[in-house]
Design a protein around this motif. Structure first.
Motif, PDB file in Angstrom:
ATOM      1  N   GLN A   1       0.811  -1.211   0.196  1.00  0.00           N
ATOM      2  CA  GLN A   1      -0.075  -0.034   0.003  1.00  0.00           C
ATOM      3  C   GLN A   1       0.755   1.285   0.154  1.00  0.00           C
ATOM      4  OE1 GLN A   1      -3.154   0.796  -0.145  1.00  0.00           O
ATOM      5  NE2 GLN A   1      -3.924  -1.452  -0.279  1.00  0.00           N
ATOM      6  N   VAL A   2       0.330   2.134  -0.804  1.00  0.00           N
ATOM      7  CA  VAL A   2       1.218   3.612  -0.498  1.00  0.00           C
ATOM      8  C   VAL A   2      -0.028   4.423   0.025  1.00  0.00           C
ATOM      9  CG1 VAL A   2       2.220   5.359  -2.132  1.00  0.00           C
ATOM     10  CG2 VAL A   2       2.455   3.032  -2.778  1.00  0.00           C
ATOM     11  N   GLN A   3       0.554   5.646   0.935  1.00  0.00           N
ATOM     12  CA  GLN A   3      -0.276   6.538   1.580  1.00  0.00           C
ATOM     13  C   GLN A   3       0.358   7.723   0.844  1.00  0.00           C
ATOM     14  OE1 GLN A   3       0.897   4.052   3.889  1.00  0.00           O
ATOM     15  NE2 GLN A   3      -0.695   2.980   3.198  1.00  0.00           N
ATOM     16  N   LEU A   4      -0.433   8.535   0.424  1.00  0.00           N
ATOM     17  CA  LEU A   4      -0.069   9.835  -0.157  1.00  0.00           C
ATOM     18  C   LEU A   4      -0.602  11.104   0.694  1.00  0.00           C
ATOM     19  CD1 LEU A   4      -0.538   9.111  -4.066  1.00  0.00           C
ATOM     20  CD2 LEU A   4       1.699   9.136  -2.722  1.00  0.00           C
ATOM     21  N   VAL A   5       0.146  12.024   1.057  1.00  0.00           N
ATOM     22  CA  VAL A   5      -0.606  13.144   1.805  1.00  0.00           C
ATOM     23  C   VAL A   5      -0.010  14.408   1.162  1.00  0.00           C
ATOM     24  CG1 VAL A   5      -0.415  14.216   4.120  1.00  0.00           C
ATOM     25  CG2 VAL A   5      -0.411  11.660   3.835  1.00  0.00           C
ATOM     26  N   GLN A  13      -4.766  35.176  -2.976  1.00  0.00           N
ATOM     27  CA  GLN A  13      -4.993  36.165  -3.775  1.00  0.00           C
ATOM     28  C   GLN A  13      -4.910  35.893  -5.295  1.00  0.00           C
ATOM     29  OE1 GLN A  13      -4.048  40.076  -2.044  1.00  0.00           O
ATOM     30  NE2 GLN A  13      -6.210  40.257  -1.125  1.00  0.00           N
ATOM     31  N   ALA A  14      -5.639  36.256  -6.131  1.00  0.00           N
ATOM     32  CA  ALA A  14      -5.298  36.087  -7.365  1.00  0.00           C
ATOM     33  C   ALA A  14      -3.874  36.676  -7.695  1.00  0.00           C
ATOM     34  CB  ALA A  14      -6.509  36.810  -8.477  1.00  0.00           C
ATOM     35  N   GLY A  15      -3.070  35.981  -8.466  1.00  0.00           N
ATOM     36  CA  GLY A  15      -1.764  36.301  -8.775  1.00  0.00           C
ATOM     37  C   GLY A  15      -0.701  35.948  -7.669  1.00  0.00           C
ATOM     38  N   ASP A  16      -1.071  35.233  -6.761  1.00  0.00           N
ATOM     39  CA  ASP A  16      -0.169  34.754  -5.936  1.00  0.00           C
ATOM     40  C   ASP A  16       0.439  33.443  -6.104  1.00  0.00           C
ATOM     41  OD1 ASP A  16      -1.799  36.055  -2.748  1.00  0.00           O
ATOM     42  OD2 ASP A  16      -0.286  36.863  -4.165  1.00  0.00           O
ATOM     43  N   SER A  17       1.374  32.782  -5.571  1.00  0.00           N
ATOM     44  CA  SER A  17       1.858  31.708  -5.799  1.00  0.00           C
ATOM     45  C   SER A  17       1.723  30.468  -4.627  1.00  0.00           C
ATOM     46  CB  SER A  17       3.347  31.704  -6.040  1.00  0.00           C
ATOM     47  OG  SER A  17       3.471  32.427  -7.318  1.00  0.00           O
ATOM     48  N   LEU A  18       1.420  29.371  -4.783  1.00  0.00           N
ATOM     49  CA  LEU A  18       1.640  28.422  -3.784  1.00  0.00           C
ATOM     50  C   LEU A  18       2.429  27.171  -4.218  1.00  0.00           C
ATOM     51  CD1 LEU A  18      -2.065  27.907  -2.620  1.00  0.00           C
ATOM     52  CD2 LEU A  18      -0.129  28.647  -1.135  1.00  0.00           C
ATOM     53  N   ARG A  19       2.922  26.565  -3.391  1.00  0.00           N
ATOM     54  CA  ARG A  19       3.753  25.334  -3.641  1.00  0.00           C
ATOM     55  C   ARG A  19       3.268  24.062  -2.955  1.00  0.00           C
ATOM     56  NH1 ARG A  19       9.596  23.158  -1.922  1.00  0.00           N
ATOM     57  NH2 ARG A  19      10.159  22.125  -3.905  1.00  0.00           N
ATOM     58  N   LEU A  20       2.586  22.942  -3.497  1.00  0.00           N
ATOM     59  CA  LEU A  20       1.834  22.075  -3.106  1.00  0.00           C
ATOM     60  C   LEU A  20       2.889  20.977  -2.981  1.00  0.00           C
ATOM     61  CD1 LEU A  20      -1.592  21.916  -4.839  1.00  0.00           C
ATOM     62  CD2 LEU A  20      -0.935  23.052  -2.769  1.00  0.00           C
ATOM     63  N   SER A  21       2.796  20.061  -1.845  1.00  0.00           N
ATOM     64  CA  SER A  21       3.721  18.784  -1.775  1.00  0.00           C
ATOM     65  C   SER A  21       3.012  17.742  -1.683  1.00  0.00           C
ATOM     66  CB  SER A  21       4.400  18.987  -0.482  1.00  0.00           C
ATOM     67  OG  SER A  21       5.549  20.334  -0.698  1.00  0.00           O
ATOM     68  N   CYS A  22       3.504  16.697  -2.128  1.00  0.00           N
ATOM     69  CA  CYS A  22       2.759  15.099  -1.890  1.00  0.00           C
ATOM     70  C   CYS A  22       3.843  14.347  -1.416  1.00  0.00           C
ATOM     71  CB  CYS A  22       2.096  14.976  -3.193  1.00  0.00           C
ATOM     72  SG  CYS A  22       1.675  13.091  -3.248  1.00  0.00           S
ATOM     73  N   THR A  23       3.836  13.694  -0.127  1.00  0.00           N
ATOM     74  CA  THR A  23       4.715  13.049   0.445  1.00  0.00           C
ATOM     75  C   THR A  23       4.204  11.636   0.314  1.00  0.00           C
ATOM     76  OG1 THR A  23       5.885  14.761   1.388  1.00  0.00           O
ATOM     77  CG2 THR A  23       6.328  12.284   2.232  1.00  0.00           C
ATOM     78  N   ALA A  24       4.754  10.641  -0.113  1.00  0.00           N
ATOM     79  CA  ALA A  24       4.584   9.072  -0.018  1.00  0.00           C
ATOM     80  C   ALA A  24       5.030   8.145   1.266  1.00  0.00           C
ATOM     81  CB  ALA A  24       4.704   8.286  -1.173  1.00  0.00           C
ATOM     82  N   SER A  25       4.348   7.416   1.779  1.00  0.00           N
ATOM     83  CA  SER A  25       4.833   6.221   2.838  1.00  0.00           C
ATOM     84  C   SER A  25       4.347   5.106   2.409  1.00  0.00           C
ATOM     85  CB  SER A  25       4.429   6.946   3.924  1.00  0.00           C
ATOM     86  OG  SER A  25       3.085   7.273   4.382  1.00  0.00           O
ATOM     87  N   GLY A  26       4.839   4.184   2.918  1.00  0.00           N
ATOM     88  CA  GLY A  26       4.564   2.742   2.889  1.00  0.00           C
ATOM     89  C   GLY A  26       5.387   2.094   1.856  1.00  0.00           C
ATOM     90  N   ARG A  27       5.242   2.773   0.583  1.00  0.00           N
ATOM     91  CA  ARG A  27       6.201   2.109  -0.601  1.00  0.00           C
ATOM     92  C   ARG A  27       6.633   3.370  -1.075  1.00  0.00           C
ATOM     93  NH1 ARG A  27       3.330  -2.828  -3.577  1.00  0.00           N
ATOM     94  NH2 ARG A  27       3.334  -4.554  -1.913  1.00  0.00           N
ATOM     95  N   THR A  28       7.653   3.265  -2.102  1.00  0.00           N
ATOM     96  CA  THR A  28       7.998   4.097  -2.783  1.00  0.00           C
ATOM     97  C   THR A  28       7.493   4.761  -4.070  1.00  0.00           C
ATOM     98  OG1 THR A  28      10.360   4.876  -3.865  1.00  0.00           O
ATOM     99  CG2 THR A  28       9.763   2.653  -4.106  1.00  0.00           C
TER     100      THR A  28
END
Length: 124
Positions: A1-5, A13-28
């Motif tokens: 199983q792989v868990q993704l968070v 606000q419009a024009g701004d930036s964001l950085r999303l992350s997704c980290t896996a556990s359980g399996r690579t």
């Protein structure tokens, strides 16, 4: 199983930036393409971006091209989505997913592991 968070969502606000992350556990996640999708209320889940197993190839949905960048760090079992020049229409719940394949895919059915999502809200 792989868990993704997923993490990194928020209200901006419009024009701004964001950085999303997704980290896996359980399996690579090494050896598999990864993808980001998003779903707004009352709408279908849309493809955002995908990256091949080794990061050599990326592909984006038309609405985010030139604004979003997907990347990965297999050593950290993490995938990122850098989102610039955000627009109100980018508001959605963003999901990361691990593909069944090594090459990037844009169809949700080509992914077998999904996170629970992180909310991105962009105000005008």
């Amino acid at each position: 199983q792989v868990q993704l968070v997923e993490s990194g969502g928020g209200l901006v606000q419009a024009g701004d930036s964001l950085r999303l992350s997704c980290t896996a556990s359980g399996r690579t996640i090494s050896g598999y393409a990864m993808g980001w999708f998003r779903q707004a209320p009352g709408k279908e889940r849309d493809f955002v971006a995908t990256i091949s197993w080794n990061g050599s190839t990326t592909y984006y949905g038309d609405s985010v091209k030139s604004r979003f960048t997907i990347s990965r760090d297999n050593a950290k079992n993490t995938v990122y989505l850098q989102m610039n020049m955000l627009k109100p229409e980018d508001t959605a719940l963003y999901y990361c997913a691990r593909s069944l394949y090594r090459s990037g895919r844009s169809t949700p059915g080509d992914y077998n592991y999904w996170g629970r999502g992180t909310q991105v809200t962009v105000s005008s």
